[in-house]
Scaffold this motif. Structure first.
Motif, PDB file in Angstrom:
ATOM      1  N   ASN A   1      -1.433  -7.253  11.861  1.00  0.00           N
ATOM      2  CA  ASN A   1      -1.039  -6.302  10.822  1.00  0.00           C
ATOM      3  C   ASN A   1      -2.255  -6.048   9.936  1.00  0.00           C
ATOM      4  O   ASN A   1      -2.645  -6.902   9.137  1.00  0.00           O
ATOM      5  CB  ASN A   1       0.128  -6.860   9.998  1.00  0.00           C
ATOM      6  CG  ASN A   1       0.598  -5.878   8.934  1.00  0.00           C
ATOM      7  OD1 ASN A   1       0.023  -4.804   8.781  1.00  0.00           O
ATOM      8  ND2 ASN A   1       1.639  -6.249   8.207  1.00  0.00           N
ATOM      9  N   TRP A   2      -2.873  -4.877  10.111  1.00  0.00           N
ATOM     10  CA  TRP A   2      -4.087  -4.568   9.342  1.00  0.00           C
ATOM     11  C   TRP A   2      -3.787  -3.956   7.980  1.00  0.00           C
ATOM     12  O   TRP A   2      -4.718  -3.583   7.269  1.00  0.00           O
ATOM     13  CB  TRP A   2      -4.959  -3.594  10.146  1.00  0.00           C
ATOM     14  CG  TRP A   2      -5.236  -4.005  11.560  1.00  0.00           C
ATOM     15  CD1 TRP A   2      -5.025  -3.264  12.674  1.00  0.00           C
ATOM     16  CD2 TRP A   2      -5.771  -5.242  12.015  1.00  0.00           C
ATOM     17  NE1 TRP A   2      -5.402  -3.955  13.805  1.00  0.00           N
ATOM     18  CE2 TRP A   2      -5.861  -5.182  13.422  1.00  0.00           C
ATOM     19  CE3 TRP A   2      -6.186  -6.420  11.380  1.00  0.00           C
ATOM     20  CZ2 TRP A   2      -6.344  -6.228  14.206  1.00  0.00           C
ATOM     21  CZ3 TRP A   2      -6.659  -7.466  12.163  1.00  0.00           C
ATOM     22  CH2 TRP A   2      -6.745  -7.369  13.550  1.00  0.00           C
ATOM     23  N   GLN A   3      -2.532  -3.785   7.648  1.00  0.00           N
ATOM     24  CA  GLN A   3      -2.148  -3.169   6.370  1.00  0.00           C
ATOM     25  C   GLN A   3      -2.816  -1.799   6.217  1.00  0.00           C
ATOM     26  O   GLN A   3      -3.388  -1.461   5.182  1.00  0.00           O
ATOM     27  CB  GLN A   3      -2.505  -4.093   5.196  1.00  0.00           C
ATOM     28  CG  GLN A   3      -1.785  -5.430   5.239  1.00  0.00           C
ATOM     29  CD  GLN A   3      -2.116  -6.316   4.055  1.00  0.00           C
ATOM     30  OE1 GLN A   3      -3.222  -6.280   3.534  1.00  0.00           O
ATOM     31  NE2 GLN A   3      -1.142  -7.101   3.636  1.00  0.00           N
TER      32      GLN A   3
ATOM     33  N   ASP B   1      -1.634   1.259   5.991  1.00  0.00           N
ATOM     34  CA  ASP B   1      -1.117   2.204   4.995  1.00  0.00           C
ATOM     35  C   ASP B   1      -1.812   1.998   3.654  1.00  0.00           C
ATOM     36  O   ASP B   1      -2.226   2.958   2.990  1.00  0.00           O
ATOM     37  CB  ASP B   1       0.396   2.029   4.828  1.00  0.00           C
ATOM     38  CG  ASP B   1       1.167   2.542   6.038  1.00  0.00           C
ATOM     39  OD1 ASP B   1       0.552   3.267   6.843  1.00  0.00           O
ATOM     40  OD2 ASP B   1       2.352   2.207   6.171  1.00  0.00           O
ATOM     41  N   GLN B   2      -1.980   0.741   3.269  1.00  0.00           N
ATOM     42  CA  GLN B   2      -2.616   0.429   1.994  1.00  0.00           C
ATOM     43  C   GLN B   2      -4.096   0.820   2.020  1.00  0.00           C
ATOM     44  O   GLN B   2      -4.611   1.399   1.056  1.00  0.00           O
ATOM     45  CB  GLN B   2      -2.476  -1.069   1.705  1.00  0.00           C
ATOM     46  CG  GLN B   2      -3.139  -1.505   0.401  1.00  0.00           C
ATOM     47  CD  GLN B   2      -2.970  -3.007   0.171  1.00  0.00           C
ATOM     48  OE1 GLN B   2      -2.190  -3.661   0.847  1.00  0.00           O
ATOM     49  NE2 GLN B   2      -3.716  -3.533  -0.781  1.00  0.00           N
ATOM     50  N   ILE B   3      -4.771   0.525   3.117  1.00  0.00           N
ATOM     51  CA  ILE B   3      -6.202   0.842   3.206  1.00  0.00           C
ATOM     52  C   ILE B   3      -6.424   2.354   3.210  1.00  0.00           C
ATOM     53  O   ILE B   3      -7.329   2.871   2.526  1.00  0.00           O
ATOM     54  CB  ILE B   3      -6.810   0.198   4.466  1.00  0.00           C
ATOM     55  CG1 ILE B   3      -6.754  -1.324   4.344  1.00  0.00           C
ATOM     56  CG2 ILE B   3      -8.249   0.665   4.677  1.00  0.00           C
ATOM     57  CD1 ILE B   3      -7.122  -2.054   5.620  1.00  0.00           C
TER      58      ILE B   3
ATOM     59  N   ASP C   1      -4.504   4.626   1.852  1.00  0.00           N
ATOM     60  CA  ASP C   1      -4.254   5.098   0.487  1.00  0.00           C
ATOM     61  C   ASP C   1      -5.464   4.831  -0.407  1.00  0.00           C
ATOM     62  O   ASP C   1      -5.873   5.685  -1.206  1.00  0.00           O
ATOM     63  CB  ASP C   1      -3.021   4.417  -0.098  1.00  0.00           C
ATOM     64  CG  ASP C   1      -1.723   4.899   0.537  1.00  0.00           C
ATOM     65  OD1 ASP C   1      -1.757   5.963   1.206  1.00  0.00           O
ATOM     66  OD2 ASP C   1      -0.695   4.216   0.385  1.00  0.00           O
ATOM     67  N   GLN C   2      -6.045   3.637  -0.285  1.00  0.00           N
ATOM     68  CA  GLN C   2      -7.195   3.291  -1.118  1.00  0.00           C
ATOM     69  C   GLN C   2      -8.417   4.141  -0.783  1.00  0.00           C
ATOM     70  O   GLN C   2      -9.155   4.564  -1.670  1.00  0.00           O
ATOM     71  CB  GLN C   2      -7.508   1.803  -0.962  1.00  0.00           C
ATOM     72  CG  GLN C   2      -6.443   0.889  -1.550  1.00  0.00           C
ATOM     73  CD  GLN C   2      -6.670  -0.568  -1.207  1.00  0.00           C
ATOM     74  OE1 GLN C   2      -7.461  -0.896  -0.325  1.00  0.00           O
ATOM     75  NE2 GLN C   2      -5.958  -1.452  -1.892  1.00  0.00           N
TER      76      GLN C   2
ATOM     77  N   ARG D   1      -8.301   7.180   0.409  1.00  0.00           N
ATOM     78  CA  ARG D   1      -8.043   8.506  -0.136  1.00  0.00           C
ATOM     79  C   ARG D   1      -8.387   8.552  -1.622  1.00  0.00           C
ATOM     80  O   ARG D   1      -8.977   9.527  -2.106  1.00  0.00           O
ATOM     81  CB  ARG D   1      -6.577   8.907   0.074  1.00  0.00           C
ATOM     82  CG  ARG D   1      -6.278  10.346  -0.371  1.00  0.00           C
ATOM     83  CD  ARG D   1      -4.793  10.661  -0.437  1.00  0.00           C
ATOM     84  NE  ARG D   1      -4.099  10.220   0.749  1.00  0.00           N
ATOM     85  CZ  ARG D   1      -3.176   9.265   0.763  1.00  0.00           C
ATOM     86  NH1 ARG D   1      -2.864   8.627  -0.363  1.00  0.00           N
ATOM     87  NH2 ARG D   1      -2.566   8.930   1.876  1.00  0.00           N
TER      88      ARG D   1
END
Length: 328
Positions: free
Chosen positions: A25-27, A29-31, A33-34, A36
């Motif tokens: 799980n590389w996360q 979605d969070q990366i 967003d950051q 962007r």
């Protein structure tokens, strides 16, 4: 679930234990967003906070493909595809140029739009302007081939290790760099400085030879070995000049304005006149003139002009010039 065996005393059966495998799980979605947020911050700080739409800048990959295709069209039986036969040479050249020039037009129009936006202007008549620029470049290809033939002959005549002109064209990094430079310089003069710089840096990356596309280089130019050569933007090089590895034609100092920002585009690099030889490791700095027919020895540090026919060694340079400088 993967298994592993614990070390046990001799004669006893090992006891299997289970190892825990972390979930993948590389996360993302969070990366995402950051990232962007970082892009938005940069665009706002540089005055570019807007909807970009399609690609904004020329593509390094597309330009590399264009240069490879142009090289093949200029020298089809040596730099073209290995299956090419002489009877289909003209067909290959025409087909390759059609593809390359259309791809080049796309990159030219991207820079024209980018340049207009950078000036805070609306791009005007980009399609026709781009067509005129690429058409002019295409018309210069025969002259470019003739100029490159002179460079190849200069390398063959200047290197006793060269057995044939074909060896020079196929193998010498100096020729690769000069092919790129003579193409890049055309677009530099057309004020497509980003496109020109990308072409120059493609050669720099593959050969270790760094020629700014603004440098003016005369006929029959030969860079022997080449690694570490640096030629600055405003350098002027005459005809039949030969330079060796690790030579720098750089700037001695940079002038700044009232706010401390560098002045751009001012003449700050050497003028090398016809028939000059510059040996390995020489560093020549500032807007000085190396007179016609001069020889600059290896590892010389030079910040003063020299007369025609001079023979400069480390000893003579140190006696006459104690001033230092910086490259750039």
């Amino acid at each position: 679930m993967s298994k592993k065996l614990d070390a046990t005393p001799e004669g006893l059966s090992p006891t299997p234990t289970e190892s825990v495998v972390l979930p993948v799980n590389w996360q993302l979605d969070q990366i995402v967003d950051q990232l962007r947020a970082v892009r938005a911050e940069w665009r706002t700080s540089t005055g570019r906070a807007r909807e970009l739409g399609g690609r904004e800048l020329p593509s390094r990959q597309a330009i590399a493909e264009v240069i490879q295709a142009l090289s093949g069209a200029l020298f089809p039986m040596r730099l073209g595809p290995n299956e090419l036969r002489a009877e289909s040479e003209d067909f290959y050249v025409g087909h390759t140029l059609d593809l390359a020039l259309n791809s080049l037009l796309t990159q030219v129009k991207l820079e024209l739009r980018y340049a207009a936006r950078s000036r805070g202007e609306e791009a005007q008549d980009v399609d026709n302007q781009g067509i005129r620029i690429v058409r002019e470049f295409a018309s210069q290809l025969p002259a470019l081939r003739r100029a490159l033939d002179q460079d190849v002959i200069a390398a063959f005549n200047g290197d006793p290790a060269a057995r044939t002109v074909d060896e020079v064209l196929l193998c010498y990094p100096g020729i690769i760099a000069v092919i790129h430079h003579r193409i890049a310089h055309h677009f530099y003069k057309a004020n497509l400085t980003l496109l020109a710089r990308i072409i120059a840096e493609l050669a720099h990356s593959s050969t270790g030879i760094d020629i700014h596309p603004g440098a003016r280089i005369g006929a029959s130019f030969f860079i022997d070995h080449g690694t570490g050569v640096v030629i600055g933007e405003t350098a002027i090089i005459g005809d039949r000049v030969r330079i060796y590895q690790a030579v720098t034609l750089g700037a001695k100092r940079f002038t700044v304005d009232e706010s401390g920002l560098l002045h751009k585009g001012q003449p700050r690099h050497p003028i090398v006149e016809d028939d000059v030889v510059i040996y390995a490791g020489a560093t020549i700095l500032g807007r000085i003139t190396i007179g016609q027919g001069s020889t600059i020895g290896g590892n010389v540090w030079l910040t003063r002009s020299v007369a025609a026919g001079s023979n400069i060694t480390q000893a003579t340079a140190q006696q006459a010039d104690g001033a230092g400088g910086v490259t750039g």
